[in-house]
Scaffold this motif. Structure first.
Motif, short mmCIF file in Angstrom:
data_model
loop_
_atom_site.label_atom_id
_atom_site.label_comp_id
_atom_site.label_asym_id
_atom_site.label_seq_id
_atom_site.Cartn_x
_atom_site.Cartn_y
_atom_site.Cartn_z
N MET A 1 20.80 -16.22 41.91
CA MET A 1 19.69 -15.89 40.75
C MET A 1 20.53 -15.85 39.37
SD MET A 1 17.16 -12.90 40.73
CE MET A 1 15.64 -12.95 39.79
N THR A 2 19.92 -16.26 38.38
CA THR A 2 20.40 -16.23 36.98
C THR A 2 19.86 -14.73 35.95
OG1 THR A 2 20.51 -18.44 36.89
CG2 THR A 2 20.41 -17.56 34.80
N THR A 3 20.63 -14.11 35.60
CA THR A 3 20.42 -13.12 34.83
C THR A 3 20.20 -13.40 33.45
OG1 THR A 3 21.87 -11.66 36.34
CG2 THR A 3 20.89 -10.57 34.06
N LEU A 4 18.99 -12.99 32.76
CA LEU A 4 18.85 -13.49 31.21
C LEU A 4 19.01 -11.96 30.76
CD1 LEU A 4 15.66 -15.64 31.59
CD2 LEU A 4 18.01 -16.10 30.85
N ASN A 5 19.57 -12.08 29.56
CA ASN A 5 19.92 -10.93 28.61
C ASN A 5 19.23 -11.27 27.22
OD1 ASN A 5 21.34 -9.32 30.38
ND2 ASN A 5 23.06 -10.70 30.01
N ALA A 6 18.61 -10.20 26.64
CA ALA A 6 17.92 -10.57 25.28
C ALA A 6 18.49 -9.48 24.27
CB ALA A 6 16.35 -10.49 25.54
N ILE A 7 18.28 -9.84 23.12
CA ILE A 7 18.70 -8.80 22.14
C ILE A 7 17.72 -8.98 20.97
CG2 ILE A 7 20.26 -8.21 20.06
CD1 ILE A 7 22.63 -9.35 22.16
N LEU A 8 17.17 -7.92 20.68
CA LEU A 8 16.12 -7.88 19.49
C LEU A 8 16.67 -7.33 18.16
CD1 LEU A 8 13.12 -8.23 18.84
CD2 LEU A 8 12.70 -5.81 19.45
N LEU A 9 16.59 -8.32 17.00
CA LEU A 9 17.00 -8.20 15.75
C LEU A 9 15.86 -8.11 14.85
CD1 LEU A 9 20.12 -10.42 15.81
CD2 LEU A 9 20.27 -7.76 15.85
N SER A 10 16.08 -7.31 13.90
CA SER A 10 15.10 -7.40 12.63
C SER A 10 15.40 -8.72 11.95
CB SER A 10 15.34 -6.34 11.65
OG SER A 10 16.49 -6.46 10.81
N GLU A 11 14.38 -9.20 11.10
CA GLU A 11 14.52 -10.48 10.63
C GLU A 11 15.59 -10.29 9.50
OE1 GLU A 11 11.89 -13.56 7.82
OE2 GLU A 11 10.96 -11.61 8.30
N GLU A 12 15.75 -9.16 8.87
CA GLU A 12 16.79 -8.82 7.93
C GLU A 12 18.23 -8.86 8.31
OE1 GLU A 12 17.97 -5.33 4.45
OE2 GLU A 12 16.50 -5.05 6.11
N ASP A 13 18.45 -8.38 9.64
CA ASP A 13 19.55 -8.42 10.10
C ASP A 13 20.04 -9.96 10.48
OD1 ASP A 13 19.99 -5.68 9.76
OD2 ASP A 13 19.54 -5.15 11.93
N TRP A 14 18.94 -10.63 11.23
CA TRP A 14 19.09 -12.03 11.48
C TRP A 14 19.70 -12.91 10.35
CZ3 TRP A 14 21.09 -14.91 14.89
CH2 TRP A 14 21.13 -16.28 14.90
N ASN A 15 19.05 -12.65 9.00
CA ASN A 15 19.29 -13.35 7.93
C ASN A 15 20.75 -12.92 7.43
OD1 ASN A 15 16.84 -14.68 7.89
ND2 ASN A 15 15.79 -13.15 6.62
N ALA A 16 21.00 -11.79 7.53
CA ALA A 16 22.30 -11.28 7.15
C ALA A 16 23.53 -12.16 8.00
CB ALA A 16 22.59 -9.92 7.26
N ILE A 17 23.16 -12.31 9.42
CA ILE A 17 24.19 -12.77 10.26
C ILE A 17 24.24 -14.31 9.94
CG2 ILE A 17 24.38 -13.60 12.76
CD1 ILE A 17 23.38 -10.67 13.43
N ALA A 18 23.01 -14.84 9.70
CA ALA A 18 23.12 -16.31 9.44
C ALA A 18 23.79 -16.52 8.29
CB ALA A 18 21.69 -16.80 9.06
N GLU A 19 23.75 -15.99 7.15
CA GLU A 19 24.36 -15.92 5.83
C GLU A 19 25.89 -15.77 6.01
OE1 GLU A 19 24.73 -16.74 1.72
OE2 GLU A 19 23.02 -17.14 3.01
N THR A 20 26.24 -14.83 6.96
CA THR A 20 27.71 -14.83 6.99
C THR A 20 28.50 -15.70 7.97
OG1 THR A 20 27.46 -12.34 7.38
CG2 THR A 20 29.31 -13.17 8.29
#
Length: 50
Positions: free
Chosen positions: A1-20
Motif C-alpha cells: 500500500m502506498t502512503t500519501l503525504n500532503a503539506i498545506l501552504l498559504s499562497e504567500e508562502d508558495w509564491n515565496a518558495i517559487a520565487e526563491t
C-alpha cells in the motif's frame, strides 16, 4: 500500500518558495546574493543606478 503525504501552504508562502527557486536557477545568482549579504551597509551605494 502506498502512503500519501500532503503539506498545506498559504499562497504567500508558495509564491515565496517559487520565487526563491526561480532566482536560484539563474547561474551565479546564489553567489551574488551571498556576496551582497556579506557587504556592510556602509559600503553600499546610497542610490540605485537605473
Amino acid at each position: 500500500m502506498t502512503t500519501l503525504n500532503a503539506i498545506l501552504l498559504s499562497e504567500e508562502d508558495w509564491n515565496a518558495i517559487a520565487e526563491t527557486l526561480n532566482l536560484m536557477s539563474v547561474p551565479g545568482m546564489a553567489g551574488s546574493i551571498r556576496k551582497g549579504m556579506e557587504t556592510p551597509v556602509a559600503e553600499c551605494a546610497g542610490e540605485l543606478d537605473w
